[in-house]
Design a protein around this motif. Structure first.
Motif, PDB file in Angstrom:
ATOM      1  N   LEU A 150     -66.352 -64.948 -27.446  1.00 16.00           N
ATOM      2  CA  LEU A 150     -66.095 -64.441 -28.799  1.00 16.00           C
ATOM      3  C   LEU A 150     -67.369 -63.998 -29.504  1.00 16.00           C
ATOM      4  O   LEU A 150     -67.328 -63.188 -30.427  1.00 16.00           O
ATOM      5  CB  LEU A 150     -65.440 -65.525 -29.664  1.00 16.00           C
ATOM      6  N   ALA A 151     -68.488 -64.573 -29.082  1.00 19.28           N
ATOM      7  CA  ALA A 151     -69.748 -64.340 -29.777  1.00 19.28           C
ATOM      8  C   ALA A 151     -70.849 -63.949 -28.802  1.00 19.28           C
ATOM      9  O   ALA A 151     -70.813 -64.285 -27.622  1.00 19.28           O
ATOM     10  CB  ALA A 151     -70.159 -65.604 -30.534  1.00 19.28           C
ATOM     11  N   ASP A 152     -71.828 -63.262 -29.340  1.00 18.37           N
ATOM     12  CA  ASP A 152     -73.019 -62.883 -28.590  1.00 18.37           C
ATOM     13  C   ASP A 152     -74.214 -63.385 -29.401  1.00 18.37           C
ATOM     14  O   ASP A 152     -74.374 -62.985 -30.556  1.00 18.37           O
ATOM     15  CB  ASP A 152     -73.065 -61.364 -28.426  1.00 18.37           C
ATOM     16  N   GLY A 153     -74.982 -64.288 -28.820  1.00 17.11           N
ATOM     17  CA  GLY A 153     -76.114 -64.840 -29.546  1.00 17.11           C
ATOM     18  C   GLY A 153     -75.711 -65.635 -30.771  1.00 17.11           C
ATOM     19  O   GLY A 153     -76.452 -65.715 -31.741  1.00 17.11           O
ATOM     20  N   GLY A 154     -74.511 -66.224 -30.740  1.00 16.72           N
ATOM     21  CA  GLY A 154     -74.046 -67.041 -31.854  1.00 16.72           C
ATOM     22  C   GLY A 154     -73.331 -66.264 -32.939  1.00 16.72           C
ATOM     23  O   GLY A 154     -72.855 -66.846 -33.910  1.00 16.72           O
ATOM     24  N   ARG A 155     -73.239 -64.942 -32.813  1.00 12.27           N
ATOM     25  CA  ARG A 155     -72.570 -64.110 -33.818  1.00 12.27           C
ATOM     26  C   ARG A 155     -71.318 -63.478 -33.213  1.00 12.27           C
ATOM     27  O   ARG A 155     -71.341 -63.021 -32.074  1.00 12.27           O
ATOM     28  CB  ARG A 155     -73.513 -63.020 -34.325  1.00 12.27           C
ATOM     29  N   LEU A 156     -70.241 -63.441 -34.004  1.00  8.30           N
ATOM     30  CA  LEU A 156     -68.988 -62.857 -33.530  1.00  8.30           C
ATOM     31  C   LEU A 156     -69.188 -61.410 -33.094  1.00  8.30           C
ATOM     32  O   LEU A 156     -69.884 -60.645 -33.759  1.00  8.30           O
ATOM     33  CB  LEU A 156     -67.919 -62.869 -34.628  1.00  8.30           C
ATOM     34  N   VAL A 157     -68.559 -61.062 -31.999  1.00  7.88           N
ATOM     35  CA  VAL A 157     -68.543 -59.684 -31.533  1.00  7.88           C
ATOM     36  C   VAL A 157     -67.764 -58.857 -32.549  1.00  7.88           C
ATOM     37  O   VAL A 157     -66.755 -59.310 -33.100  1.00  7.88           O
ATOM     38  CB  VAL A 157     -67.883 -59.616 -30.133  1.00  7.88           C
ATOM     39  N   VAL A 182     -61.224 -58.616 -18.147  1.00 11.61           N
ATOM     40  CA  VAL A 182     -61.366 -57.556 -19.149  1.00 11.61           C
ATOM     41  C   VAL A 182     -62.841 -57.287 -19.388  1.00 11.61           C
ATOM     42  O   VAL A 182     -63.690 -58.156 -19.211  1.00 11.61           O
ATOM     43  CB  VAL A 182     -60.654 -57.913 -20.482  1.00 11.61           C
ATOM     44  N   SER A 183     -63.130 -56.070 -19.838  1.00 13.13           N
ATOM     45  CA  SER A 183     -64.518 -55.686 -20.061  1.00 13.13           C
ATOM     46  C   SER A 183     -65.091 -56.252 -21.355  1.00 13.13           C
ATOM     47  O   SER A 183     -66.292 -56.497 -21.446  1.00 13.13           O
ATOM     48  CB  SER A 183     -64.652 -54.163 -20.050  1.00 13.13           C
ATOM     49  N   THR A 184     -64.235 -56.452 -22.362  1.00 13.67           N
ATOM     50  CA  THR A 184     -64.697 -56.983 -23.645  1.00 13.67           C
ATOM     51  C   THR A 184     -63.650 -57.937 -24.218  1.00 13.67           C
ATOM     52  O   THR A 184     -62.474 -57.858 -23.877  1.00 13.67           O
ATOM     53  CB  THR A 184     -64.915 -55.860 -24.688  1.00 13.67           C
ATOM     54  N   ILE A 185     -64.086 -58.798 -25.103  1.00 13.14           N
ATOM     55  CA  ILE A 185     -63.161 -59.744 -25.722  1.00 13.14           C
ATOM     56  C   ILE A 185     -62.135 -59.020 -26.582  1.00 13.14           C
ATOM     57  O   ILE A 185     -60.974 -59.422 -26.644  1.00 13.14           O
ATOM     58  CB  ILE A 185     -63.903 -60.832 -26.536  1.00 13.14           C
ATOM     59  N   THR A 186     -62.518 -57.938 -27.229  1.00 13.10           N
ATOM     60  CA  THR A 186     -61.547 -57.231 -28.060  1.00 13.10           C
ATOM     61  C   THR A 186     -60.419 -56.664 -27.196  1.00 13.10           C
ATOM     62  O   THR A 186     -59.254 -56.716 -27.586  1.00 13.10           O
ATOM     63  CB  THR A 186     -62.208 -56.118 -28.899  1.00 13.10           C
ATOM     64  N   ARG A 187     -60.738 -56.186 -26.023  1.00 11.52           N
ATOM     65  CA  ARG A 187     -59.683 -55.699 -25.127  1.00 11.52           C
ATOM     66  C   ARG A 187     -58.816 -56.861 -24.640  1.00 11.52           C
ATOM     67  O   ARG A 187     -57.612 -56.707 -24.441  1.00 11.52           O
ATOM     68  CB  ARG A 187     -60.274 -54.937 -23.956  1.00 11.52           C
ATOM     69  N   GLY A 188     -59.422 -58.010 -24.458  1.00 10.38           N
ATOM     70  CA  GLY A 188     -58.658 -59.187 -24.049  1.00 10.38           C
ATOM     71  C   GLY A 188     -57.681 -59.638 -25.118  1.00 10.38           C
ATOM     72  O   GLY A 188     -56.517 -59.911 -24.833  1.00 10.38           O
ATOM     73  N   ILE A 189     -58.137 -59.713 -26.351  1.00 12.63           N
ATOM     74  CA  ILE A 189     -57.246 -60.105 -27.452  1.00 12.63           C
ATOM     75  C   ILE A 189     -56.148 -59.062 -27.631  1.00 12.63           C
ATOM     76  O   ILE A 189     -54.995 -59.399 -27.895  1.00 12.63           O
ATOM     77  CB  ILE A 189     -58.040 -60.325 -28.760  1.00 12.63           C
TER      78      ILE A 189
END
Length: 155
Positions: A24-31, A133-140
């Motif tokens: 969900l996050a990259d470096g502690g920040r939400l994607v 999936v390539s990204t979390i947004t595509r997964g959701i």
């Protein structure tokens, strides 16, 4: 959420469990785009975020969102994540992760989704997933429009 998948049967989901960092996050920040999708998803599923909170930001970042945060205080985290999925009734859980410590929960879940993302994914986790999936947004988005799940999982 009930989804009929040809030649596989019914998939009933009641909860979604997400790893935090690398998923969900990259470096502690939400994607970007995750916040709005979690809000939409919370209308149909209970949402849990389970993490060791490597960057110490999960509670602050997710404050005000319709999610329950579970911070692990045990190592290794993989068995704890699997146990948590089982406590929810594994067959009704969609689990999302990318790291080696997510492999067991993806394998246990009714639907396991590995997120490749910028960090990549552990090979073991990839092998334990139902979908990559390539990204979390595509997964959701798979859960927001279950027809996509049908298209991917039908035999």
């Amino acid at each position: 959420m009930r989804i009929s998948i040809p030649d596989r049967g019914e998939l009933e989901l009641k909860a979604a469990v997400f790893d935090y960092n690398g998923t969900l996050a990259d470096g502690g920040r939400l994607v970007e785009g995750v916040q709005d999708r979690l809000i939409m998803l919370s209308r149909t599923l209970d949402i849990y975020v389970i993490t060791a909170d490597t960057f110490g930001t999960v509670r602050q970042t997710l404050a005000g969102l319709p999610v329950q945060v579970v911070v692990l205080d045990v190592e290794p985290g993989g068995p704890a994540k699997e146990k948590f999925v089982h406590s929810l009734g594994a067959s009704v859980v969609a689990a999302f992760g990318n790291g080696a410590n997510d492999a067991l929960m993806l394998k246990a879940a009714g639907l396991g989704v590995v997120v490749l993302g910028d960090e990549g994914a552990a090979a073991e986790t990839l092998l334990n997933a139902d979908i990559a999936v390539s990204t979390i947004t595509r997964g959701i988005d798979l859960l927001l429009d279950p027809r996509r799940l049908v298209a991917t999982l039908r035999r």
